[in-house]
Design an enzyme around this catalytic site. Structure first.
Site, PDB file in Angstrom:
ATOM      1  N   ASP A 159       0.858  -1.190   0.000  1.00 40.99           N
ATOM      2  CA  ASP A 159       0.000   0.000   0.000  1.00 40.99           C
ATOM      3  C   ASP A 159       0.886   1.229   0.000  1.00 40.99           C
ATOM      4  O   ASP A 159       2.049   1.167   0.374  1.00 40.99           O
ATOM      5  CB  ASP A 159      -0.860   0.005   1.272  1.00 40.99           C
ATOM      6  N   ASP A 176       1.330   4.334   2.061  1.00 41.30           N
ATOM      7  CA  ASP A 176       0.940   4.722   3.409  1.00 41.30           C
ATOM      8  C   ASP A 176       0.188   6.060   3.375  1.00 41.30           C
ATOM      9  O   ASP A 176       0.137   6.742   2.348  1.00 41.30           O
ATOM     10  CB  ASP A 176       2.191   4.795   4.291  1.00 41.30           C
TER      11      ASP A 176
HETATM   12  N1  ADE Z   1       2.498  -3.191   6.644  1.00 45.55           N
HETATM   13  C1  ADE Z   1       1.930  -3.100   5.446  1.00 45.55           C
HETATM   14  N2  ADE Z   1       1.560  -1.814   5.162  1.00 45.55           N
HETATM   15  C2  ADE Z   1       1.920  -1.081   6.240  1.00 45.55           C
HETATM   16  C3  ADE Z   1       1.828   0.284   6.567  1.00 45.55           C
HETATM   17  N3  ADE Z   1       1.294   1.167   5.732  1.00 45.55           N
HETATM   18  N4  ADE Z   1       2.301   0.696   7.769  1.00 45.55           N
HETATM   19  C4  ADE Z   1       2.858  -0.209   8.612  1.00 45.55           C
HETATM   20  N5  ADE Z   1       2.971  -1.516   8.365  1.00 45.55           N
HETATM   21  C5  ADE Z   1       2.504  -1.953   7.187  1.00 45.55           C
END
Ligand code: ADE
Length: 281
Positions: free
Chosen positions: A221, A223
C-alpha cells in the site's frame, strides 16, 4: 525409537510475514521451546536446492499474533538452535514514496526503530546458563543487513524479472495501528522508504546471535502520507500480499539457493572477541 530420534536440523531460515504462512513442500514440523518461551509457531523444515531450510510463520499460522506480541527472541533463538545461520525476513510494508506503489519489492539497507517497549536484546545482564555473569555486550548495527543476503535477494528478484529497489530505509512502527498522515509525511520527509511493524527487533536479535539477516519488504500500500494514498487497511495489505505471494516464494527460493555456503560477512563476525555465553549450538 521416536524418543531418541535426533531433532532435524537446518542451515537456512525464513521468517514469513503477513500472507506467507507456508513456504516449503514436504516439511517436517518441529516444535521448539526456548529459554525465552515458545516461538510464534512450530518450525517447518524442508529442502530448497539441496539446502536444509527452516520456515517459521512470524504471526503464527492463522495470523494470531499482532506485531507487538511476537516473541522475537524466541523466534530467532529457535532457528539458531536448529543450526540456522542465515535468515531471510520477508515482510509487508507501506510505501513512503509515490513511485513505491503496491507490488514494489524493496531490499532495504537501513532501518529506523520507532517501536516502544519491545524486548530487543539477549544481553540484559542476567547470569549465563553456567552461572557466570556475562560481560556487557554491545553489537554493531551500523549495517544491519547481511551484504551477501542482500546481494542474493536482489539477484533473485532480477532473475525473476522483478526489478527490486536496492537499498533504502525501513522505518518500523510499534503498531498495531497504522500511521497518521502527519507521521507518514514525516517519515517521507526524513528520506525513509518504507514502513512496517516487524523489522525491529528481528534484525537486531539476529545480529546479537551472529546470524545473517536480510529483509525483503513487499509494498502492499501507499501509506497515509503519500498524496495518492488513501490510507491503508489490513484487508488491503493481505489482498496485495496474496497477489504477489507466488512470485515472492519464487524469489525466496532463488535467494536461498544463492546464499553462500561459507560465511565471512559482517554478521558472521558480529560476536568476534565478545564474551556472549553463546555456545556452538
Ligand atoms: N504493513 C503493510 N503496510 C503497512 C503500513 N502502511 N504501515 C505499517 N505496516 C505496514
Amino acid at each position: 525409537s521416536a524418543d531418541t530420534a535426533p531433532t532435524p536440523r537446518a542451515e537456512l531460515g525464513v521468517i514469513g510475514g503477513s500472507g506467507l504462512y507456508a513456504l516449503l513442500d514436504d516439511v517436517t514440523e518441529v516444535a521448539v521451546d526456548t529459554p525465552y518461551g515458545p516461538p510464534s509457531d512450530s518450525l517447518f523444515l524442508g529442502e530448497v536446492a539441496g539446502r536444509r531450510v527452516a520456515f517459521l510463520p512470524r504471526h503464527g499460522r492463522g495470523h494470531s499474533l499482532p506485531p507487538h506480541r511476537i516473541n522475537y527472541r524466541a523466534n530467532l533463538w529457535a532457528l539458531r538452535s536448529l543450526g540456522v545461520r542465515q535468515v531471510l525476513g520477508p515482510c509487508a510494508v507501506g510505501g513512503l514514496r509515490a513511485e513505491y506503489g503496491p507490488g514494489t519489492l524493496v531490499v532495504p539497507d537501513q532501518f529506523v526503530d520507532r517501536t516502544s517497549g519491545r524486548l530487543q536484546t539477549y544481553y540484559d545482564g542476567l547470569p549465563l546458563p553456567d552461572g557466570r555473569i556475562p560481560e556487557v555486550v554491545h553489537v554493531s548495527m551500523a549495517d544491519p543487513y547481511c551484504p551477501d543476503g542482500r546481494r542474493s535477494a536482489l539477484a533473485a528478484a532480477r532473475d525473476n524479472a522483478w526489478e527490486p529497489v536496492d537499498g533504502g530505509t525501513l522505518v518500523v512502527i510499534e503498531g498495531p495501528r497504522f500511521s497518521t498522515r502527519a507521521e507518514s509525511r514525516w517519515f517521507t520527509a526524513n528520506g525513509w522508504s518504507v514502513v512496517g511493524m516487524t523489522g525491529h527487533p528481528e534484525a537486531v536479535l539476529a545480529r546479537e546471535l551472529g546470524l545473517c539477516y536480510t529483509s525483503l519488504a513487499l509494498v502492499t500500500d501507499l501509506d497515509a502520507g503519500v498524496e495518492t494514498g488513501e490510507g491503508v487497511t489490513h484487508a488491503e495489505v493481505l489482498a496485495v500480499f496474496a497477489r504477489n505471494v507466488d512470485r515472492l516464494r519464487t524469489v525466496l527460493f532463488k535467494a536461498l539457493e544463492g546464499l553462500p555456503t561459507a560465511r565471512d560477512c559482517v554478521c558472521s563476525h558480529a560476536l568476534d572477541g565478545l564474551e556472549t555465553g553463546l555456545t556452538g549450538v
